[in-house]
Motif scaffolding. Structure first.
Motif, short mmCIF file in Angstrom:
data_model
loop_
_atom_site.label_atom_id
_atom_site.label_comp_id
_atom_site.label_asym_id
_atom_site.label_seq_id
_atom_site.Cartn_x
_atom_site.Cartn_y
_atom_site.Cartn_z
N LYS A 166 -7.08 0.24 2.91
CA LYS A 166 -6.23 -0.38 1.96
C LYS A 166 -4.78 0.09 2.89
O LYS A 166 -3.78 -0.76 2.88
CB LYS A 166 -5.85 0.36 0.61
CG LYS A 166 -5.23 -0.11 -0.24
CD LYS A 166 -5.23 -1.54 -0.50
CE LYS A 166 -4.20 -2.04 -1.63
NZ LYS A 166 -4.28 -3.21 -2.17
N ILE A 167 -4.65 1.43 3.41
CA ILE A 167 -3.61 1.75 4.12
C ILE A 167 -3.32 0.67 5.27
O ILE A 167 -2.13 0.03 5.53
CB ILE A 167 -3.52 3.38 4.53
CG1 ILE A 167 -3.58 4.09 3.33
CG2 ILE A 167 -2.46 3.59 5.45
CD1 ILE A 167 -3.90 5.62 3.79
N SER A 196 1.67 3.07 -2.36
CA SER A 196 1.09 4.24 -3.09
C SER A 196 -0.03 4.96 -2.51
O SER A 196 -0.30 6.03 -2.96
CB SER A 196 0.89 3.81 -4.39
OG SER A 196 -0.16 2.67 -4.52
N TYR A 197 -0.54 4.61 -1.50
CA TYR A 197 -1.58 4.99 -0.45
C TYR A 197 -1.19 5.84 0.35
O TYR A 197 -0.46 5.28 1.36
CB TYR A 197 -2.74 3.98 -0.13
CG TYR A 197 -3.25 3.35 -1.20
CD1 TYR A 197 -4.64 3.50 -1.52
CD2 TYR A 197 -2.69 2.07 -1.91
CE1 TYR A 197 -5.29 3.01 -2.57
CE2 TYR A 197 -3.29 1.53 -2.97
CZ TYR A 197 -4.63 2.04 -3.23
OH TYR A 197 -5.34 1.32 -4.44
N TRP A 213 -10.23 3.51 0.88
CA TRP A 213 -8.70 4.07 0.80
C TRP A 213 -8.09 3.98 2.32
O TRP A 213 -6.95 3.32 2.32
CB TRP A 213 -8.80 5.58 0.62
CG TRP A 213 -7.47 6.15 0.30
CD1 TRP A 213 -6.54 6.38 1.21
CD2 TRP A 213 -6.82 6.53 -1.06
NE1 TRP A 213 -5.38 6.88 0.67
CE2 TRP A 213 -5.76 7.01 -0.55
CE3 TRP A 213 -7.35 6.03 -2.43
CZ2 TRP A 213 -4.84 7.35 -1.93
CZ3 TRP A 213 -6.55 6.44 -3.33
CH2 TRP A 213 -5.36 7.24 -2.93
N SER A 231 0.85 -1.10 0.20
CA SER A 231 -0.07 -0.04 -0.10
C SER A 231 0.88 1.17 0.01
O SER A 231 0.31 2.41 0.46
CB SER A 231 -0.71 -0.05 1.28
OG SER A 231 -0.02 0.00 2.61
#
Length: 598
Positions: free
Chosen positions: A395-396, A372-373, A392, A370
């Motif tokens: 995901k992190i 890119s998050y 979102w 993750s």
């Protein structure tokens, strides 16, 4: 927090000043957002580790800390030949086999003062208002040496309450229905007593009968003469307690032939306590203080031929905890068998919960990247739906532990212990008793073969317990290696144990570690990976001190970057405002010239 004032811009120039300034400070806003995202991500990591810490330590407290204790596996099934005589604790660790309580001669009792009803007392009136009791006012009594003076305000109930308060170790109650006192010690046993002293007439009127035991306080610093049963005895100043006891017993038992009828004297707490067997005994003398005293009794019984004298009826002996309920001359048989079902249930549950824990850990370690998050800023959230924001953030969070070295070290440490070898016992590994790992793809998950485990218990229960919670014999392992030439030493195991040389200590530690149980090693591994260092606190599996420091630095950096951005913003607005004023002035001049030319 910065407060934003209302700005009227672009009135002269027609420019969208706010948009222009926002674009101009965008590079600064990007630096603030980037540092804030770093700070927020570290805070998310801290929260995730806090939850992971709790998850691991919950498992540690519920299973690992118990797995190392032999008592966890020493539960017994106990049958009694007469369950009405004794009550056995279900958690007793009595050794397997047959045990006998040969007899119970006496139950433990507290001290009790005999009393009778005082039927003519009026419980609603003060003692000073009642004939037969008003003359008690001003007289004094003592309970265990604590003095009480009868006052005009005392009722029988308030007197009982004050008697209770002078000594927290006794119970004093006046029952208004029976009109009698009930006085007793709160605990059982010979060390607990109740001594009543002071004015004897007060006690007689309160219905308190003479106790069969008398406590004498004798001033041994001077010559004293006592009259016992009408005969005088002399006690010289400085006489030893032992000699005084001899003289008192000789006088008390003058003419008594049968030992069971003889009075005994003991010395306790500065008093000579006379246990009188005859009712006609009288003790008179100057320089002595007399108290009627009641002494508790100890429980007396025989267990497996051993005489037991206990202050309480709750007996603990040889791993058995039981309560005796009545005396008996008949023997009581206790048959203890190993509760193998309890061992099976504990280990089966351990395997199940261990597998759940490491599966969850590996799911976190193997989660998709993750990187890119980044945490969403308030501006970014304005452009997204609530569902998109939740997805979102999830995901992190799901990727926080991806390939985390600290968390991987925790699970690898446990896996190494559970697959290790323990020397010096019947069984050397968990796989020998039916607990083994499966395919490598399962990443250390355990399999529990109950049939194989029960067969191992049937073969050698103590050997199974030794492997899991006990320890092997380091001496036998050392001597075996010595005989086979694996090591060379000129010292015996006993000499090595006594040696202060570092090399000898290291050798002893090596063999003791080789024979440590699986439970002990698992416990040590968790303690080792959560030990306090300069980077982490105790009972933490990650470098919380280092992370907290980074978060603090990031917060300071965010604050500094914001202050710089606000300064630049103010500077740009001031310049635009100056430009607006100048253009307004030019516009005014232009209008004036136009009007003049017109």
């Amino acid at each position: 927090m910065r407060t934003t004032s209302i700005k009227f811009t672009g009135m002269a120039s027609g420019l969208d000043t706010e948009s222009i300034v926002k674009s101009m400070i965008a590079p600064y806003q990007m630096k603030v957002d980037s540092k804030w995202q770093q700070q927020t991500l570290m805070e998310m990591q801290k929260n995730a580790w806090r939850d992971m810490n709790k998850q691991i330590f919950d498992f540690h407290d519920k299973y690992i800390s118990k797995m190392r204790l032999e008592s966890t596996f020493n539960k017994k099934n106990i049958s009694l030949s007469n369950p009405s005589i004794i009550t056995i604790d279900k958690n007793a660790t009595l050794p397997v086999g047959t045990h006998t309580i040969d007899r119970i001669d006496q139950l433990a009792e507290g001290a009790r003062i005999t009393s009778k009803a005082i039927s003519d007392i009026d419980t609603t009136k003060k003692l000073s208002e009642q004939d037969g009791y008003k003359d008690l006012v001003g007289k004094k009594i003592t309970i265990n040496g604590k003095e009480i003076e009868i006052t005009e305000e005392h009722t029988i109930s308030s007197l009982a309450k004050e008697m209770q308060q002078v000594d927290p170790n006794i119970n004093v109650n006046f029952d208004t229905n029976t009109k009698a006192f009930f006085i007793s010690s709160k605990k059982t046993g010979e060390s607990h007593s109740i001594a009543l002293g002071g004015d004897k007439d007060v006690w007689n009127k309160l219905g308190i009968l003479d106790a069969s035991t008398t406590a004498l306080k004798i001033d041994t610093t001077k010559d004293t003469t006592l009259t016992i049963k009408g005969k005088a005895i002399s006690i010289s100043a400085g006489e030893t307690h032992e000699n005084i006891i001899t003289q008192l017993e000789a006088a008390l038992n003058d003419g008594v032939i049968d030992d069971k009828d003889k009075s005994k004297v003991i010395y306790r707490d500065g008093k000579f306590i006379v246990g009188a067997k005859q009712k006609d005994i009288s003790i008179i003398g100057d320089g002595i203080q007399k108290e009627n005293i009641s002494i508790g009794k100890n429980a007396i019984l025989s267990y497996n031929g051993v005489e037991i004298n206990s202050e309480a009826n709750n007996i603990s002996v040889n791993g058995a905890n039981f309560i005796i309920n009545t005396i008996t001359k008949d023997p009581i048989t206790l048959v203890a068998t190993q509760d193998t079902d309890a061992i099976v249930d504990f280990m089966k549950e351990f395997v199940t919960e261990y597998n759940k824990l490491i599966e969850d850990i590996h799911n976190k370690l193997d989660a998709a990247s993750s990187k890119s998050y980044k945490p969403l800023t308030s501006e970014q959230k304005k452009e997204m739906s609530e569902y998109e924001i939740e997805a979102w953030d999830k995901k992190i969070k799901d990727g926080i532990f991806r390939k985390d070295p600290d968390l991987k070290y925790v699970v690898d440490s446990m896996r190494e212990v559970l697959s290790g070898v323990v020397e010096g016992g019947t069984f050397s590994s968990l796989s020998e008793i039916g607990i083994s790992t499966g395919d490598w793809k399962e990443k250390g998950k355990l399999h529990f073969d109950e049939d194989k485990f029960r067969k191992a218990l049937a073969k050698d229960t103590d050997g199974v317990i030794q492997l899991i919670a006990g320890s092997g014999d380091p001496k036998s392992v050392f001597e075996k290696d010595l005989a086979n030439g694996v090591i060379s030493s000129t010292k015996s195991w006993e000499e090595l144990k006594k040696s202060e040389l570092e090399n000898d200590k290291a050798l002893v530690a090596k063999y003791e570690n080789r024979t440590k149980s699986i439970g002990d090693r698992l416990y040590d591994s968790i303690n080792n990976v959560s030990r306090s260092t300069t980077l982490r606190s105790a009972y933490s599996f990650y470098n919380d001190k280092a992370l907290d420091k980074k978060i603090t630095v990031a917060k300071d950096d965010v604050k500094k970057l914001e202050e710089r951005m606000y300064r630049m913003e103010d500077m740009y607005y001031k310049r635009f405002m100056a430009m607006e004023k100048m253009m307004q002035k030019l516009n005014s001049q232009s209008s004036w010239l136009t009007s003049q030319m017109g």
